[in-house]
Design a protein around this motif. Structure first.
Motif, short mmCIF file in Angstrom:
data_model
loop_
_atom_site.label_atom_id
_atom_site.label_comp_id
_atom_site.label_asym_id
_atom_site.label_seq_id
_atom_site.Cartn_x
_atom_site.Cartn_y
_atom_site.Cartn_z
N ALA A 1 -33.81 3.56 -31.38
CA ALA A 1 -34.78 4.44 -30.67
C ALA A 1 -35.08 3.98 -29.14
O ALA A 1 -35.21 4.82 -28.39
CB ALA A 1 -35.99 4.55 -31.46
N LEU A 2 -35.42 2.65 -29.14
CA LEU A 2 -35.70 2.35 -27.72
C LEU A 2 -34.69 2.40 -26.75
O LEU A 2 -34.55 2.81 -25.56
CB LEU A 2 -36.11 0.69 -27.86
CG LEU A 2 -37.53 0.54 -28.52
CD1 LEU A 2 -37.58 -1.09 -28.60
CD2 LEU A 2 -38.68 1.18 -27.90
N PHE A 3 -33.32 2.21 -27.30
CA PHE A 3 -31.96 2.31 -26.64
C PHE A 3 -32.16 4.00 -26.23
O PHE A 3 -31.75 4.12 -24.88
CB PHE A 3 -30.92 2.07 -27.50
CG PHE A 3 -29.54 2.24 -26.87
CD1 PHE A 3 -28.83 1.16 -26.58
CD2 PHE A 3 -28.94 3.63 -26.93
CE1 PHE A 3 -27.62 1.36 -25.84
CE2 PHE A 3 -27.58 3.85 -26.19
CZ PHE A 3 -27.12 2.67 -25.71
N VAL A 4 -32.15 4.78 -27.02
CA VAL A 4 -32.05 6.28 -26.65
C VAL A 4 -33.36 6.57 -25.53
O VAL A 4 -32.95 7.32 -24.63
CB VAL A 4 -32.14 7.01 -27.86
CG1 VAL A 4 -32.38 8.71 -27.36
CG2 VAL A 4 -30.92 6.82 -28.72
N THR A 5 -34.31 5.78 -25.63
CA THR A 5 -35.63 6.43 -24.82
C THR A 5 -35.16 5.90 -23.35
O THR A 5 -35.29 6.63 -22.45
CB THR A 5 -36.81 5.78 -25.34
OG1 THR A 5 -37.10 6.04 -26.73
CG2 THR A 5 -37.99 6.00 -24.20
N SER A 6 -34.75 4.47 -23.26
CA SER A 6 -34.34 4.12 -22.01
C SER A 6 -33.14 4.83 -21.39
O SER A 6 -33.07 5.16 -20.15
CB SER A 6 -33.98 2.65 -22.20
OG SER A 6 -34.10 1.90 -20.75
N TRP A 7 -32.34 5.39 -22.10
CA TRP A 7 -30.93 6.05 -21.82
C TRP A 7 -31.62 7.63 -21.19
O TRP A 7 -31.16 8.01 -20.08
CB TRP A 7 -30.19 6.29 -22.91
CG TRP A 7 -28.71 6.97 -22.51
CD1 TRP A 7 -28.41 7.43 -21.37
CD2 TRP A 7 -27.43 6.68 -23.27
NE1 TRP A 7 -27.07 7.79 -21.32
CE2 TRP A 7 -26.53 7.53 -22.55
CE3 TRP A 7 -27.20 6.46 -24.44
CZ2 TRP A 7 -25.17 7.78 -22.99
CZ3 TRP A 7 -25.89 6.60 -24.97
CH2 TRP A 7 -24.82 7.20 -24.29
N LEU A 8 -32.45 8.07 -21.99
CA LEU A 8 -32.87 9.54 -21.66
C LEU A 8 -33.86 9.44 -20.13
O LEU A 8 -33.65 10.35 -19.54
CB LEU A 8 -33.91 10.04 -22.60
CG LEU A 8 -33.24 10.48 -24.07
CD1 LEU A 8 -34.54 10.64 -24.84
CD2 LEU A 8 -32.50 11.86 -23.67
N MET A 9 -34.25 8.38 -19.88
CA MET A 9 -35.13 7.92 -18.85
C MET A 9 -34.24 7.77 -17.47
O MET A 9 -34.60 8.12 -16.42
CB MET A 9 -36.28 7.17 -19.11
CG MET A 9 -37.36 7.64 -20.04
SD MET A 9 -38.50 6.26 -20.36
CE MET A 9 -39.26 6.03 -18.82
N SER A 10 -32.94 7.18 -17.60
CA SER A 10 -32.38 6.58 -16.69
C SER A 10 -31.27 7.38 -16.43
O SER A 10 -30.54 7.33 -15.47
CB SER A 10 -32.22 4.87 -16.87
OG SER A 10 -31.36 5.06 -18.16
N GLY A 11 -30.54 7.94 -17.63
CA GLY A 11 -29.42 8.77 -17.47
C GLY A 11 -28.25 7.77 -17.61
O GLY A 11 -27.16 8.39 -17.26
#
Length: 618
Positions: free
Chosen positions: A73-83
Motif C-alpha cells: 500500500a505504501l508502494f502504491v501510494t508513492s507511485w500514485l503521487m510521483s507517477g
C-alpha cells in the motif's frame, strides 16, 4: 475459538469469560479487540488449515501477510503521487532498512496495530487516488469503495483507530480550506467516517467510546458548517462572515458536540488517557502509581537521539526534510495566490512548478506534520509516522514536479529546467538506491541468515512447574506482564492482566504491585485474598530493579504513591515501620511465614502459596 464446538459458542465464551481474571467476567472480544482472532479462526477452519499447518504458524502467516499488504500500500501510494514505480521501490527499501522504527512486527506479532495499520495504509492509498484531479468515473468509484471498506475494517481492528482517523479528518478539513475544488470529495469521506463509526458502534457491543470520540464530533461540526454555508445566499454579508469564521465555527461546534455527547452517553472509556495527557504536558501533577508508571514507559517518552541518528544514516531524514519544506512552501505559495485573487490552475502541469497545488500533496503534507508533531512527543507514535516519512521522501526525490518547483524558485536558466528535473527524478533515486544496497544489503543478508531462539530458562521452568504442580483451579497473582504470560502459556486463572483500558483492571494492577512496596504481611495478605489468589509470584528483576530511569522503578513509584518518600517540597512523609515486602518474605520469618509458604523458586522467581489457614509462629 478452535476448541469451541461451534463459532457461536466460542464467541459466547469469549464475551462472557470468567476463566481468565478471578472474580470478574470480562468481554474479552471487546476489551482485547479480538476481532482479528475471530476472523483468523474462521479462515483456519474454512481453508482446511487443520490438516496442513499448526494454528500458531497460520496465525503468524496472516500477520506477516498483512505486513506485505502494508508495504504494498505504501508502494502504491508513492507511485500514485510521483507517477513512477521507482518511488515505490525506494519507499520499500527505506521501510525495510528502518524497520526498527517503522514496525514492531519483529518483536510483538499479536499487537493490534500490526493487524490494523495495513488497512489504514490501504485507506490512505485509496484516499490518495480519490483526491487526484481528473479521475475517470470507474477509478473514482473503485477508490471510494476501497476507502470505505478499509476505513471500517481499520476501525474494527484497533481500539485507538478513531484517534488516528481524527487526525486524518483534521488534515482533510485543512485541505478543504486550501483546495476548494475538492470540497465535495472531502465531504464524501466524512460520510464514510460516520457510517464506519455507527456500524462499528453496533458490532463492537455498542461501544460508547466511538460515540464520544472526537472524530464523530468533528465530522458532525464540519457537516453542519457546510450546511450553513450552502443554505446562505452567496455573496451576502452573512455568507462572507460564515466563510471567514469557518475555522472558529468548526472548532466551537466540535467541542460543543463532544461535551453534549458525553453528557448523554454513559462512558468510562479512555478517561485514564486524558489524565495521562494532562500529566504528560505538565497541566497537572499526580502521585498516582498508574499514571506515573505509564509516564515512565519508554514508548511514551520523547524520541531519543538514536532514533534521528538511524533515520539520518539511512539518508531518509535529510531527504524527507527537503521534500517536506519544498511541498509546504509551494502549498503556502499557491494558497497565498488564491487569497489574493490570482487565478490558480485547476490542473497543475510539470511546467507550472507548483507541486503544492495538488490536493493529494496538500493532504499528505498536513497529515505528516500532524503525525510528526505527535511522534516528537511520544516515541511509540513513531510507528505511525515513520512509514509515511519513507513514502513522502521517496515520492519527492522521484517526482519531476518537486525538482521543477525548486528550479522555478532558483530561476534556473543555464539548463532547460524540465529536462534537468526529469534527469534528477531518475538519477537521484538511483544513486540513493545503490548507496543503500551497498551499505545495508550485506547487513540484511547476515541478519536473515542468523537463526535466533527464545532463551529464558527461568521463565520456562516456572511455566513447567505451574503446569505440573499447581491445582487446575489455582489463581496466580503477580505483575500484570507475568500474569499475561502465565495465562497465555498455561491457561491458569490470574488476578490481573496487562490491559490499560479498564478502570477495575488498572486498580487491580496497582493493588497487586503492592507486593513490591513497604507494606505489612497482613496488608498484602488481605489484598491478595480479596481477589481469591492462591499463589503469589515475586519477580527478582522488579524487587531488585536498579537499571531503569531514576524515579521510574516500580518500588520507587509505589513509595511515592504510598507517601513513604518525599518527592516534592512540602510533601508529608509517612514513615513505614515495615521493610519492603518482596525482600522480607524471602527471609522466612514471622509474621511472613504465617501468611505465605514458599513452594518453588529459581534465580528469577519466588512462588508462595497463600495460606488459607493462618498459623501464627513465633
Amino acid at each position: 475459538m478452535l476448541k469451541a464446538p461451534s463459532f457461536e459458542r466460542g464467541v459466547y465464551e469469549l464475551t462472557h469469560n470468567n476463566r481468565t481474571v478471578s472474580l470478574k467476567t470480562i468481554n474479552a472480544v471487546q476489551q482485547m479487540s479480538l476481532y482479528p482472532e475471530l476472523i483468523a479462526s474462521v479462515l483456519y477452519q474454512a481453508t482446511g488449515g487443520i490438516e496442513i499447518i499448526e494454528p500458531v504458524y497460520f496465525y503468524i502467516g496472516i500477520v506477516f501477510g498483512l505486513q506485505g499488504i502494508y508495504v504494498t500500500a505504501l508502494f502504491v501510494t508513492s507511485w500514485l503521487m510521483s507517477g513512477t514505480w521507482l518511488a515505490g521501490m525506494l519507499t520499500v527499501a527505506w521501510f525495510v532498512i528502518n524497520r526498527v522504527d517503522t514496525t514492531r512486527i519483529e518483536y510483538s506479532i499479536p499487537l493490534r496495530e500490526n493487524w490494523a495499520l495495513p488497512y489504514f495504509a490501504c485507506q490512505v492509498a485509496a484516499l490518495t487516488g480519490y483526491l487526484k484531479s481528473n479521475l475517470n468515473t470507474y477509478t473514482e468509484r473503485f477508490c471510494y469503495l476501497l476507502m470505505s471498506a478499509s476505513t471500517y475494517t481499520f476501525m474494527m481492528m484497533w481500539e485507538y483507530s478513531h484517534y488516528l482517523l481524527f487526525l486524518q479528518a483534521i488534515s482533510l478539513f485543512l485541505l478543504d480550506s486550501f483546495s476548494l475544488e475538492q470540497s465535495d470529495k472531502v465531504h464524501e469521506v466524512y460520510k464514510i467516517y460516520v457510517f464506519s463509526l455507527f456500524l462499528g458502534y453496533l458490532l463492537q457491543f455498542e461501544n460508547p467510546a466511538l460515540l464520544v470520540s472526537p472524530l464523530l464530533s468533528l465530522v458532525a461540526a464540519l457537516m453542519l458548517a457546510k450546511y450553513l454555508q450552502l443554505n446562505v445566499k452567496k455573496g451576502t454579508f452573512v455568507a462572507k462572515m460564515i466563510k471567514v469564521i469557518n475555522f472558529y465555527l468548526v472548532c466551537t461546534l466540535t467541542v460543543t458536540f463532544n461535551i453534549v455527547m458525553k453528557m448523554f452517553v454513559p462512558h468510562k472509556e479512555n478517561g485514564h488517557m486524558l489524565k495521562f495527557l494532562e500529566v504528560k504536558f505538565g497541566l497537572n501533577m499526580t502521585k498516582n502509581f498508574t499514571m506515573n508508571w505509564l509516564l515512565c514507559q519508554e514508548s511514551l517518552q520523547a524520541p531519543s537521539q538514536d532514533f534521528f541518528l538511524r533515520l539520518t544514516q539511512s539518508s531518509l531524514l535529510p531527504f524527507y526534510i527537503l521534500v517536506l519544506i519544498v511541498c509546504f512552501l509551494s502549498m503556502m505559495q499557491v494558497n497565498f495566490r488564491r487569497i489574493n485573487g490570482k487565478s490558480v490552475k485547476e490542473t497543475v502541469t510539470l511546467e507550472d512548478g507548483q507541486i503544492g497545488g495538488r490536493p493529494e500533496i496538500i493532504y499528505h503534507v498536513i497529515h505528516t506534520i500532524l503525525l510528526g508533531s505527535l511522534a516528537m512527543v511520544i516515541e511509540g507514535l513513531k510507528y505511525l509516522w515513520t512509514p509515511y516519512v519513507c513514502m513522502l521522501a521517496a515520492f519527492g526525490v522521484c517526482s519531476p514536479e518537486l525538482w521543477m518547483t525548486l528550479f522555478k524558485w532558483l530561476r534556473l536558466r543555464t539548463v532547460h529546467p524540465i529536462l534537468l528535473a526529469l534527469i534528477l527524478s531518475m538519477a537521484v533515486p538511483t544513486i540513493i538506491g545503490f548507496s543503500l544496497w551497498k551499505e545495508f544489503f550485506p547487513k540484511l543478508m547476515t541478519e536473515l541468515s542468523e537463526l535466533q531462539e527464545f532463551y529464558d530458562p527461568d521463565t520456562v521452568e516456572l511455566m513447567t512447574w505451574i503446569k505440573r504442580q499447581a491445582p487446575v483451579a489455582a489463581v496466580f497473582a503477580g505483575s500484570p506482564q507475568l500474569m499475561g504470560a502465565i495465562k497465555l502459556c498455561t491457561g491458569w486463572m490470574v488476578t490481573s492482566l496487562p490491559l490499560y483500558n479498564d478502570d477495575d483492571l488498572l486498580k487491580r494492577n496497582e493493588n497487586i504491585y503492592q507486593i513490591y512496596s513497604k507494606r505489612s504481611a497482613e496488608d498484602i495478605y488481605k489484598i491478595l485474598t480479596s481477589y481469591k489468589a492462591n499463589y503469589l509470584i515475586v519477580e527478582d528483576a522488579i524487587c531488585n530493579e536498579v537499571g531503569t530511569m531514576r524515579g521510574c522503578r516500580v518500588k520507587d513509584l509505589l513509595d511515592i504513591a504510598n507517601g513513604h518518600v518525599v518527592c516534592e517540597e512540602g510533601d508529608k512523609l509517612t514513615y513505614s515501620k515495615y521493610g519492603r515486602f518482596c525482600h522480607e518474605v524471602k527471609i522466612n520469618y514471622s509474621p511472613y511465614v504465617n501468611y505465605f509458604t514458599r513452594v518453588y523458586w529459581n534465580r528469577s522467581y519466588f512462588v508462595y502459596k497463600i495460606n488459607t489457614v493462618i498459623s501464627f509462629q513465633s
